[in-house]
Design a protein around this motif. Structure first.
Motif, short mmCIF file in Angstrom:
data_model
loop_
_atom_site.label_atom_id
_atom_site.label_comp_id
_atom_site.label_asym_id
_atom_site.label_seq_id
_atom_site.Cartn_x
_atom_site.Cartn_y
_atom_site.Cartn_z
N LYS A 1 0.83 -1.21 0.00
CA LYS A 1 0.00 0.00 0.00
C LYS A 1 0.87 1.25 0.00
O LYS A 1 0.57 2.22 -0.71
CB LYS A 1 -0.93 0.01 1.23
N ARG B 1 0.94 4.18 -2.92
CA ARG B 1 0.64 5.57 -2.61
C ARG B 1 1.80 6.51 -2.92
O ARG B 1 1.60 7.67 -3.25
CB ARG B 1 0.24 5.71 -1.14
N CYS B 2 3.01 6.03 -2.80
CA CYS B 2 4.20 6.88 -3.02
C CYS B 2 4.63 6.92 -4.47
O CYS B 2 5.50 7.70 -4.83
CB CYS B 2 5.36 6.39 -2.16
#
Length: 111
Positions: free
Chosen positions: A105, A109-110
């Motif tokens: 996750k 997201r990054c």
């Protein structure tokens, strides 16, 4: 309700029901979802020996394996696929899966 549970299969290898099972022969683990299985059945379904422990030829656990770099999904009940949590025997495998999911996750997201 108790009569209904006696007909539940607790050993997926020998297809033994709860009513037929001898508790002196093998322990029963009751999952948070309410399904019950023998320790051997859950160990096999969750692949605990392959993923978390090293075993001698006689099947006795001799040590811990290093966490794998591959993604391992969280383990679930063989009947209803509900997540397994709160059982110390499977905590290491579940915690590793949780860490891998968190890392995945974070990477999504990054990026």
């Amino acid at each position: 309700c108790a009569t209904k549970r006696k007909n539940d299969v607790v050993d997926l290898i020998m297809m033994t029901t709860l009513g037929e099972h001898d508790p002196d022969q093998s322990q029963i683990v009751v999952l948070p979802c309410g399904h019950a299985f023998t320790v051997e059945t859950l160990d096999g379904c969750l692949q605990i020996a392959e993923e978390a422990y090293t075993c001698a030829l006689n099947g006795i656990w001799t040590g811990l394996r290093a966490p794998s770099a591959s993604f391992n999904p969280a383990k679930a009940c063989p009947n209803c696929r509900a997540p397994i949590y709160g059982i110390h025997r499977y905590g290491r495998v579940q915690n590793e899966a949780f860490v891998r999911q968190s890392e995945q996750k974070f990477m999504i997201r990054c990026s």
